[in-house]
Design an enzyme around this catalytic site. Structure first.
Site, PDB file in Angstrom:
ATOM      1  CD  GLU A 237      33.829  26.319  13.456  1.00 55.81           C
ATOM      2  OE1 GLU A 237      33.587  25.219  13.296  1.00 55.81           O
ATOM      3  OE2 GLU A 237      32.660  27.613  13.792  1.00 55.81           O
TER       4      GLU A 237
ATOM      5  CD  GLU B  81      34.070  23.075  16.917  1.00 51.91           C
ATOM      6  OE1 GLU B  81      35.108  24.288  17.135  1.00 51.91           O
ATOM      7  OE2 GLU B  81      33.386  23.637  16.598  1.00 51.91           O
TER       8      GLU B  81
END
Length: 300
Positions: free
Chosen positions: A104, A190
């Site tokens: 991320e 995710e």
């Protein structure tokens, strides 16, 4: 799987075997922590955990994502290149092994920061395999349309879309649709049933909306997370161990029970299940009603 340095007790073959047998998983994401006591400080320990999970996935015939679980990957580009060179050389001939190269990225430029790093890693992996590479996008892997407008140079790539159902709703699906319309592939590596911080109240209705969207657009996904941390998105209650035949359902959290039921095809298809299009139409009607009410209140 949760960050390897904090959820390592579940990084073993027994857990993978049980998830395949009881939950019916067809993919596992191995989120190997990089900072905060992870690979950078304990590379051999974390790599051994990863190898056990990957080998168990291969033995079970399921997909596995080797995830460089980092929020600040650019300063670690040399370490990442060495890691992925090794992993792709070892596992690149297995078609069910995928490589996720940046978990991320934070709020940073795609073209100036994230893309140059990822292009280096993609080029490194391509020296050994043509397997799928999953590429992180800015703002906690939400700005997929930015990557789609300035894509990486290679083949068999997918861009990462992360969402937490209580925080991310129609606006993020709209961004994802823009990217899809540009012709790129997305991978929801995710997602959670709760808020973006991994905690808070569950929003299972919105979760169903997201799962429908993923299915409608043929987007693969992985739920966060097989762990027992005291937070809403954990699948297991605190202190849960793996004993013999695995976990009974009374050891699962509400989120864990929902995800297990989803994977097993046991979620009901009652009145609570609506399509993404229906939900967006409902949201538009609500916005119109709010605007009309506001206009009425502003009248003298």
């Amino acid at each position: 799987l949760f960050w390897s340095q904090w959820g390592g007790k579940y990084w073993n073959a027994g857990v993978i075997d049980w998830l395949v047998k009881d939950w019916g998983i067809t993919m596992i994401r191995a989120a190997m922590g990089v900072e905060s006591g992870g690979y950078l400080e304990n590379h051999q320990v974390e790599k051994e955990k990863l190898v056990e999970v990957v080998d168990a996935a291969i033995r079970n015939g399921i997909y596995v994502v080797i995830d460089w679980h980092d929020h600040h990957a650019e300063p670690h580009v040399e370490e990442a290149k060495a890691f992925f060179a090794e992993m792709s050389a070892i596992y690149g001939h297995y078609p069910n092994v995928f490589f996720e190269i940046f978990n991320e990225p934070l709020q940073e430029s795609w073209s100036e920061h994230v893309k140059p790093y990822e292009q280096e890693i993609v080029s490194t992996i391509r020296q050994h395999t043509d397997n799928l590479i999953i590429c992180g996008t800015p703002t906690w892997s939400q700005d997929v349309e930015l990557a789609a407008s300035d894509p990486l140079q290679s083949h068999n790539l997918a861009y990462t879309l992360h969402f937490y159902a209580a925080s991310h709703k129609g606006f993020l699906r709209a961004k994802a649709q823009v990217a899809l319309d540009m012709g790129v592939s997305l991978f929801a590596s995710e997602w959670g049933t709760c808020s973006a911080d991994g905690d808070g109240a569950l929003n299972l209705e919105e979760t169903r909306m997201w799962l429908n969207f993923l299915e409608e657009n043929h987007i693969s996904d992985a739920n966060w997370a097989v762990n027992d941390k005291t937070e809403a998105c954990s699948a297991l209650l605190p202190g849960t161990q793996l004993h013999g035949t695995g976990w009974s359902t009374d050891l699962l959290t509400e989120s864990g029970r929902f995800v297990r039921a989803s994977l097993r095809g046991e979620l009901g298809q009652g009145s609570s299940t609506v399509t993404v299009k229906q939900q967006e139409q409902q949201e538009q009607r609500q916005q119109q009603q709010q605007q009309q009410l506001q206009q009425q209140q502003e009248k003298p």
